[in-house]
Write a protein that holds these residues in place. Structure first.
Motif, PDB file in Angstrom:
ATOM      1  N   LEU A  53     -12.101 -43.388  33.994  1.00  0.00           N
ATOM      2  CA  LEU A  53     -12.508 -43.191  32.651  1.00  0.00           C
ATOM      3  C   LEU A  53     -11.645 -41.964  32.173  1.00  0.00           C
ATOM      4  O   LEU A  53     -11.456 -41.041  32.615  1.00  0.00           O
ATOM      5  N   PHE A  54     -11.029 -42.500  30.797  1.00  0.00           N
ATOM      6  CA  PHE A  54     -10.135 -41.519  30.087  1.00  0.00           C
ATOM      7  C   PHE A  54     -10.812 -41.454  28.655  1.00  0.00           C
ATOM      8  O   PHE A  54     -11.269 -42.233  28.227  1.00  0.00           O
ATOM      9  N   LYS A  55     -10.637 -40.045  27.939  1.00  0.00           N
ATOM     10  CA  LYS A  55     -10.862 -39.978  26.768  1.00  0.00           C
ATOM     11  C   LYS A  55      -9.742 -40.859  25.913  1.00  0.00           C
ATOM     12  O   LYS A  55     -10.070 -41.399  24.886  1.00  0.00           O
ATOM     13  N   ASP A  56      -8.627 -40.818  26.369  1.00  0.00           N
ATOM     14  CA  ASP A  56      -7.486 -41.680  25.693  1.00  0.00           C
ATOM     15  C   ASP A  56      -6.755 -42.337  26.924  1.00  0.00           C
ATOM     16  O   ASP A  56      -5.691 -41.841  27.409  1.00  0.00           O
ATOM     17  N   PRO A  57      -6.980 -43.377  27.329  1.00  0.00           N
ATOM     18  CA  PRO A  57      -6.330 -44.206  28.187  1.00  0.00           C
ATOM     19  C   PRO A  57      -4.704 -44.228  28.261  1.00  0.00           C
ATOM     20  O   PRO A  57      -4.068 -44.158  29.037  1.00  0.00           O
ATOM     21  N   GLU A  58      -4.257 -44.338  26.947  1.00  0.00           N
ATOM     22  CA  GLU A  58      -2.858 -44.684  26.512  1.00  0.00           C
ATOM     23  C   GLU A  58      -2.173 -43.414  26.931  1.00  0.00           C
ATOM     24  O   GLU A  58      -0.994 -43.436  27.603  1.00  0.00           O
ATOM     25  N   THR A  59      -2.686 -42.171  26.564  1.00  0.00           N
ATOM     26  CA  THR A  59      -2.163 -40.875  26.771  1.00  0.00           C
ATOM     27  C   THR A  59      -2.392 -40.174  28.113  1.00  0.00           C
ATOM     28  O   THR A  59      -1.687 -39.224  28.865  1.00  0.00           O
ATOM     29  N   GLY A  60      -3.585 -40.771  28.764  1.00  0.00           N
ATOM     30  CA  GLY A  60      -4.001 -40.234  30.169  1.00  0.00           C
ATOM     31  C   GLY A  60      -4.691 -39.196  29.799  1.00  0.00           C
ATOM     32  O   GLY A  60      -5.387 -38.418  30.785  1.00  0.00           O
ATOM     33  N   GLU A  61      -5.467 -38.418  28.627  1.00  0.00           N
ATOM     34  CA  GLU A  61      -6.147 -37.537  28.434  1.00  0.00           C
ATOM     35  C   GLU A  61      -7.460 -37.819  28.826  1.00  0.00           C
ATOM     36  O   GLU A  61      -8.031 -38.532  28.589  1.00  0.00           O
ATOM     37  N   GLY A  62      -7.896 -36.835  29.480  1.00  0.00           N
ATOM     38  CA  GLY A  62      -9.249 -36.897  30.467  1.00  0.00           C
ATOM     39  C   GLY A  62     -10.392 -36.340  29.646  1.00  0.00           C
ATOM     40  O   GLY A  62     -10.172 -35.695  28.453  1.00  0.00           O
ATOM     41  N   PHE A  63     -11.536 -36.496  30.036  1.00  0.00           N
ATOM     42  CA  PHE A  63     -12.643 -36.085  29.255  1.00  0.00           C
ATOM     43  C   PHE A  63     -12.926 -34.551  29.813  1.00  0.00           C
ATOM     44  O   PHE A  63     -12.593 -34.232  30.774  1.00  0.00           O
TER      45      PHE A  63
END
Length: 460
Positions: free
Chosen positions: A386-396
């Motif tokens: 699960l990612f906040k932004d899967p494209e950039t890899g930014e996590g929660f």
């Protein structure tokens, strides 16, 4: 007045007694003391378990990756009962043996990869890995090379909670409760295939297994230990060629290769043992969990008769290592029947087929949700992140507890899964019993999808 075990106890009494007398493994102590146990299970059948309130759940992680043949197998109960009545306990110390341990060792030799035809029995995975460490260090000492003692594990690898196995584990959270680790353990970055093949120009070379061997000197390295697929560390599947590169590297430098098959053994990945996907044979292979499908405690370290014979030729007197329950007759009888069930019901092949459907379902979730990525799996051992932004890899943000929140939502929908949150990861692990059918997999995916959607609506 103290109540006997046969006295009926209310659910609330059970909760209070749990809080008062039971220290839970891998559980926040304060949380358990304040809230009591989250679930109290009463019974299980197939892939489902029922709690004391009568609520039924799909066990989507085989409890601890171990209930391979499902719950409530009468055949296993009968095997245990018959063995207890025949020979309830038999020591394997002092050159003593019994029929059922001999039969199990013989059966394991027939199904293990390559020449791994000798077993030393333990009570579980931690003991198996600890035993492997002691054996390889003992071997090099007998060889007149006691300096060859260092053991290399992998970051994100998990091998148990004894002192040695905690030290070999590469998940930092498991080391936080101890003040120091056992000496002689090092950790390499996982899955650096090109480095292990010798690419010194790679930026991760110094932190690879080969780079560490080069730095420390192969004359000081006793063994490398790794899971064919990292479990607790994230269900991390190695790239093609990785295990072969490690096997070749160990052969090149006269280093033992130990594989931890505690989770991946006995059909979990769609092969009887995980290493079979990559056609390599380790020097020692550690097993537990699925050997009895969790019905009775048992583990083993498997090795070749060549290694056993070398140890025999070099030894004088006993090998001073063993556990009270090494080769316990009842555990061995259950293991034999469990392996028979796995073979007769085609559960290895079923894990492969159902695993394909599970991975397809996770890929569907990845494509149809805004916060999902990195769906992966082999057989009935899978995960999705699960990612906040899967494209950039930014996590929660950590305070959102993304994976635990999704798992909690699944539990509200009567599906038990497992969050993997080490090292900032937010992954959900899925590993149902090997008896799972197409409808079960579809139900798991449907519930997981609804739970992810619920979390998305809260955070997006």
């Amino acid at each position: 007045m103290t109540k006997s075990v046969t006295t009926e106890i209310s659910v609330e009494e059970l909760r209070e007694l749990d809080k008062k007398h039971f220290l839970h493994p891998t559980t926040p102590i304060k949380e358990q003391q304040v809230e009591g146990p989250e679930l109290i299970f009463e019974s299980g059948k197939g892939i489902r378990i029922t709690d004391v309130n009568g609520d039924e759940y799909i066990d989507g992680v085989s409890s601890l990756w171990n209930v391979n043949v499902g719950y409530g197998r009468k055949e296993l109960a009968e095997a245990a009962s018959e063995q207890i009545l025949k020979l309830s306990y038999g020591s394997s110390f002092f050159n003593q043996s019994h029929e059922v341990v001999i039969r199990l060792a013989t059966k394991l030799a027939s199904i293990a990869p390559g020449d791994l035809n000798v077993s030393f029995f333990t009570s579980g995975g931690s003991e198996s890995n600890e035993t492997a460490f002691k054996i390889v260090r003992h071997y090099w000492k007998l060889k007149g090379r006691p300096e060859k003692r260092l053991i290399i594990g992998l970051e994100n690898g998990y091998h148990g909670v004894t002192m040695g196995t905690t030290s070999a584990t590469g998940v930092p959270e498991f080391k936080n409760m101890i003040t120091e680790i056992a000496p002689g353990f090092l950790h390499a970055l996982p899955h650096q295939t090109e480095c292990e093949k010798g690419d010194k120009s790679h930026p991760n070379y110094e932190r690879s297994i080969r780079g560490i061997i080069e730095k420390e000197g192969p004359e000081n390295i006793a063994a490398v230990i790794l899971e064919p697929i990292q479990g607790v560390g994230g269900v991390n599947i190695p790239p093609e060629g990785y295990l072969k590169s490690v096997r070749d590297l160990c052969d090149e430098h006269d280093i033992f290769m130990i594989t931890d098959e505690v989770i991946t053994g006995f059909g979990r990945t769609g092969k009887m043992f995980g290493v079979e996907h990559w056609d390599i044979v380790p020097d020692l292979m550690c097993v537990a969990k699925g050997i009895t499908s969790g019905y009775v405690q048992l583990g083993a370290v498997m090795m070749s008769s060549k290694l056993r014979d070398e140890l025999a030729d070099m030894s004088e007197g006993p090998m001073f290592h063993g556990f009270t329950y090494s080769g316990h007759p009842t555990a061995c009888a259950v293991a034999l029947k469990n392996i028979e069930i796995i073979e007769n019901e085609g559960l290895v092949e079923n894990a492969r087929e159902m695993g394909e459907g599970l991975l397809k379902g996770l890929k569907y979730l990845e494509e149809n949700h805004k916060i999902t990525a990195k769906a992966r799996g082999l057989g009935l051992m899978a995960a999705i992140e699960l990612f906040k932004d899967p494209e950039t890899g930014e996590g929660f943000a950590p305070e959102l507890f993304a994976a635990p929140a999704v798992v909690a939502a699944c539990k509200q929908r009567n599906l038990i899964l497992r969050p993997l949150i080490f090292g900032g990861m937010n992954a959900v692990a899925i590993a149902p019993p090997l008896i799972s059918q197409k409808q079960d997999i579809e139900t798991i995916i449907e519930i997981l999808s609804d739970s992810i959607k619920e979390f998305e609506q809260k955070v997006l």
